[in-house]
Design a protein around this motif. Structure first.
Motif, PDB file in Angstrom:
ATOM      1  N   ASN A 107       4.592  -4.776   0.142  1.00 39.10           N
ATOM      2  CA  ASN A 107       5.909  -4.199  -0.061  1.00 39.10           C
ATOM      3  C   ASN A 107       6.312  -3.512   1.244  1.00 39.10           C
ATOM      4  O   ASN A 107       5.823  -2.430   1.571  1.00 39.10           O
ATOM      5  CB  ASN A 107       5.892  -3.197  -1.213  1.00 39.10           C
ATOM      6  CG  ASN A 107       7.263  -2.647  -1.512  1.00 39.10           C
ATOM      7  OD1 ASN A 107       8.028  -2.319  -0.610  1.00 39.10           O
ATOM      8  ND2 ASN A 107       7.582  -2.545  -2.788  1.00 39.10           N
ATOM      9  N   GLN A 108       7.182  -4.164   1.992  1.00 32.79           N
ATOM     10  CA  GLN A 108       7.549  -3.677   3.318  1.00 32.79           C
ATOM     11  C   GLN A 108       8.272  -2.340   3.271  1.00 32.79           C
ATOM     12  O   GLN A 108       8.053  -1.482   4.129  1.00 32.79           O
ATOM     13  CB  GLN A 108       8.394  -4.726   4.036  1.00 32.79           C
ATOM     14  CG  GLN A 108       7.638  -6.024   4.253  1.00 32.79           C
ATOM     15  CD  GLN A 108       8.513  -7.116   4.834  1.00 32.79           C
ATOM     16  OE1 GLN A 108       9.654  -6.895   5.224  1.00 32.79           O
ATOM     17  NE2 GLN A 108       7.973  -8.321   4.893  1.00 32.79           N
ATOM     18  N   GLU A 109       9.119  -2.142   2.265  1.00 33.76           N
ATOM     19  CA  GLU A 109       9.832  -0.866   2.161  1.00 33.76           C
ATOM     20  C   GLU A 109       8.853   0.287   1.938  1.00 33.76           C
ATOM     21  O   GLU A 109       9.022   1.367   2.492  1.00 33.76           O
ATOM     22  CB  GLU A 109      10.864  -0.913   1.026  1.00 33.76           C
ATOM     23  CG  GLU A 109      12.084  -1.773   1.333  1.00 33.76           C
ATOM     24  CD  GLU A 109      11.867  -3.263   1.076  1.00 33.76           C
ATOM     25  OE1 GLU A 109      10.800  -3.645   0.529  1.00 33.76           O
ATOM     26  OE2 GLU A 109      12.746  -4.046   1.438  1.00 33.76           O
ATOM     27  N   ASP A 110       7.817   0.055   1.109  1.00 37.43           N
ATOM     28  CA  ASP A 110       6.819   1.101   0.873  1.00 37.43           C
ATOM     29  C   ASP A 110       6.027   1.415   2.139  1.00 37.43           C
ATOM     30  O   ASP A 110       5.622   2.551   2.356  1.00 37.43           O
ATOM     31  CB  ASP A 110       5.864   0.710  -0.250  1.00 37.43           C
ATOM     32  CG  ASP A 110       6.499   0.857  -1.626  1.00 37.43           C
ATOM     33  OD1 ASP A 110       7.627   1.385  -1.715  1.00 37.43           O
ATOM     34  OD2 ASP A 110       5.871   0.428  -2.607  1.00 37.43           O
ATOM     35  N   GLU A 133      -3.200   2.380   5.738  1.00 37.63           N
ATOM     36  CA  GLU A 133      -3.591   2.964   4.446  1.00 37.63           C
ATOM     37  C   GLU A 133      -2.680   2.472   3.323  1.00 37.63           C
ATOM     38  O   GLU A 133      -3.139   2.175   2.221  1.00 37.63           O
ATOM     39  CB  GLU A 133      -3.587   4.485   4.528  1.00 37.63           C
ATOM     40  CG  GLU A 133      -4.735   5.027   5.353  1.00 37.63           C
ATOM     41  CD  GLU A 133      -4.663   6.521   5.619  1.00 37.63           C
ATOM     42  OE1 GLU A 133      -3.587   7.140   5.367  1.00 37.63           O
ATOM     43  OE2 GLU A 133      -5.669   7.073   6.083  1.00 37.63           O
ATOM     44  N   VAL A 134      -1.390   2.361   3.585  1.00 35.55           N
ATOM     45  CA  VAL A 134      -0.464   1.829   2.579  1.00 35.55           C
ATOM     46  C   VAL A 134      -0.800   0.362   2.310  1.00 35.55           C
ATOM     47  O   VAL A 134      -0.857  -0.073   1.153  1.00 35.55           O
ATOM     48  CB  VAL A 134       1.009   1.997   3.025  1.00 35.55           C
ATOM     49  CG1 VAL A 134       1.964   1.275   2.072  1.00 35.55           C
ATOM     50  CG2 VAL A 134       1.373   3.464   3.133  1.00 35.55           C
ATOM     51  N   LEU A 135      -1.031  -0.392   3.363  1.00 39.35           N
ATOM     52  CA  LEU A 135      -1.385  -1.810   3.215  1.00 39.35           C
ATOM     53  C   LEU A 135      -2.683  -1.962   2.419  1.00 39.35           C
ATOM     54  O   LEU A 135      -2.792  -2.836   1.554  1.00 39.35           O
ATOM     55  CB  LEU A 135      -1.513  -2.453   4.593  1.00 39.35           C
ATOM     56  CG  LEU A 135      -1.746  -3.951   4.627  1.00 39.35           C
ATOM     57  CD1 LEU A 135      -0.591  -4.709   3.994  1.00 39.35           C
ATOM     58  CD2 LEU A 135      -1.949  -4.419   6.069  1.00 39.35           C
ATOM     59  N   GLN A 136      -3.676  -1.113   2.684  1.00 39.77           N
ATOM     60  CA  GLN A 136      -4.935  -1.144   1.942  1.00 39.77           C
ATOM     61  C   GLN A 136      -4.690  -0.975   0.452  1.00 39.77           C
ATOM     62  O   GLN A 136      -5.240  -1.715  -0.363  1.00 39.77           O
ATOM     63  CB  GLN A 136      -5.876  -0.017   2.399  1.00 39.77           C
ATOM     64  CG  GLN A 136      -6.837  -0.403   3.458  1.00 39.77           C
ATOM     65  CD  GLN A 136      -7.760   0.759   3.813  1.00 39.77           C
ATOM     66  OE1 GLN A 136      -7.335   1.898   3.951  1.00 39.77           O
ATOM     67  NE2 GLN A 136      -9.030   0.451   3.985  1.00 39.77           N
ATOM     68  N   ALA A 137      -3.881   0.000   0.093  1.00 35.20           N
ATOM     69  CA  ALA A 137      -3.593   0.265  -1.320  1.00 35.20           C
ATOM     70  C   ALA A 137      -2.856  -0.905  -1.955  1.00 35.20           C
ATOM     71  O   ALA A 137      -3.138  -1.282  -3.096  1.00 35.20           O
ATOM     72  CB  ALA A 137      -2.774   1.547  -1.452  1.00 35.20           C
ATOM     73  N   GLN A 138      -1.937  -1.496  -1.219  1.00 32.37           N
ATOM     74  CA  GLN A 138      -1.189  -2.634  -1.756  1.00 32.37           C
ATOM     75  C   GLN A 138      -2.104  -3.833  -2.007  1.00 32.37           C
ATOM     76  O   GLN A 138      -2.076  -4.432  -3.079  1.00 32.37           O
ATOM     77  CB  GLN A 138      -0.050  -3.022  -0.809  1.00 32.37           C
ATOM     78  CG  GLN A 138       1.053  -1.986  -0.759  1.00 32.37           C
ATOM     79  CD  GLN A 138       2.144  -2.341   0.231  1.00 32.37           C
ATOM     80  OE1 GLN A 138       2.046  -3.295   1.004  1.00 32.37           O
ATOM     81  NE2 GLN A 138       3.212  -1.549   0.228  1.00 32.37           N
ATOM     82  N   LEU A 139      -2.932  -4.180  -1.024  1.00 33.94           N
ATOM     83  CA  LEU A 139      -3.785  -5.362  -1.170  1.00 33.94           C
ATOM     84  C   LEU A 139      -4.910  -5.143  -2.169  1.00 33.94           C
ATOM     85  O   LEU A 139      -5.433  -6.112  -2.744  1.00 33.94           O
ATOM     86  CB  LEU A 139      -4.322  -5.801   0.194  1.00 33.94           C
ATOM     87  CG  LEU A 139      -3.244  -6.311   1.160  1.00 33.94           C
ATOM     88  CD1 LEU A 139      -3.869  -6.761   2.472  1.00 33.94           C
ATOM     89  CD2 LEU A 139      -2.426  -7.439   0.545  1.00 33.94           C
ATOM     90  N   ALA A 140      -5.271  -3.898  -2.419  1.00 37.79           N
ATOM     91  CA  ALA A 140      -6.276  -3.608  -3.445  1.00 37.79           C
ATOM     92  C   ALA A 140      -5.804  -4.079  -4.820  1.00 37.79           C
ATOM     93  O   ALA A 140      -6.621  -4.404  -5.686  1.00 37.79           O
ATOM     94  CB  ALA A 140      -6.596  -2.115  -3.468  1.00 37.79           C
TER      95      ALA A 140
END
Length: 186
Positions: A90-93, A159-166
């Motif tokens: 989610n790019q906006e996030d 960190e945001v990307l990590q949470a998203q891909l999790a």
């Protein structure tokens, strides 16, 4: 100079790698301008009426480059896995959580030649359920590990990307490079 005589006889360009050191140099009067204030330093300095902090558009961009030929992550060879990752991001996030709201989703694609396999004009709206379906179709419902290297100043983005891909069981193993080391080496 294009508009009469320059107002300054000399300009001395100093390379100060560490953001806090640049901010201290600015506050002490050792330098007159800092072109790359970090957000935290900018907010502190903007509270001082002796300084004007200007925000200008920049040309920085973030992208996740996947290597489908990687022997360390053979799962990336499956197009459905790469699509699942794209649907999950989610790019906006990332802008809100990783960049404190600074930035926007670019309408431009990463700079690659149009006639290469790296070019893809596809855009993916965030759809985590679709991402999970694609991972299941590819046989990776349980996910896998993915190594990601990045500059340490982009830790909040990662960190945001990590949470998203999790959400699709892709565990990022991260390797950061200290920004000051990279800057000093350049």
């Amino acid at each position: 100079y294009y508009d009469g005589e320059a107002l300054t006889k000399h300009i001395k360009y100093m390379k100060i790698a560490e953001a806090s050191s640049r901010a201290m140099a600015l506050q002490s009067g050792d330098i007159d301008v800092d072109l790359y204030l970090d957000k935290s330093e900018a907010s502190l300095i903007s509270e001082d009426s002796a300084f004007d902090v200007l925000e200008i558009p920049a040309t920085n961009s973030f992208f996740l480059q996947l290597n489908p030929g990687s022997p360390r992550c053979p799962q990336l060879a499956d197009q459905r896995v790469r699509q699942a990752i794209s649907y999950c991001v989610n790019q906006e996030d990332i802008i809100l959580g990783g960049q404190e709201g600074y930035g926007y989703v670019s309408e431009l694609y990463p700079v690659v030649a149009l006639d290469t396999s790296a070019y893809s004009p596809c855009r993916f709206d965030t759809d985590v359920e679709k991402a999970k379906e694609l991972m299941a179709e590819a046989g990776y419902s349980d996910g896998f590990e993915l190594d990601v290297s990045y500059l340490s100043k982009y830790t909040p983005v990662v960190e945001v990307l990590q949470a998203q891909l999790a959400q699709i069981n892709v565990k990022l193993t991260t390797y950061s490079t200290d920004t000051t080391v990279r800057t000093t080496e350049q």
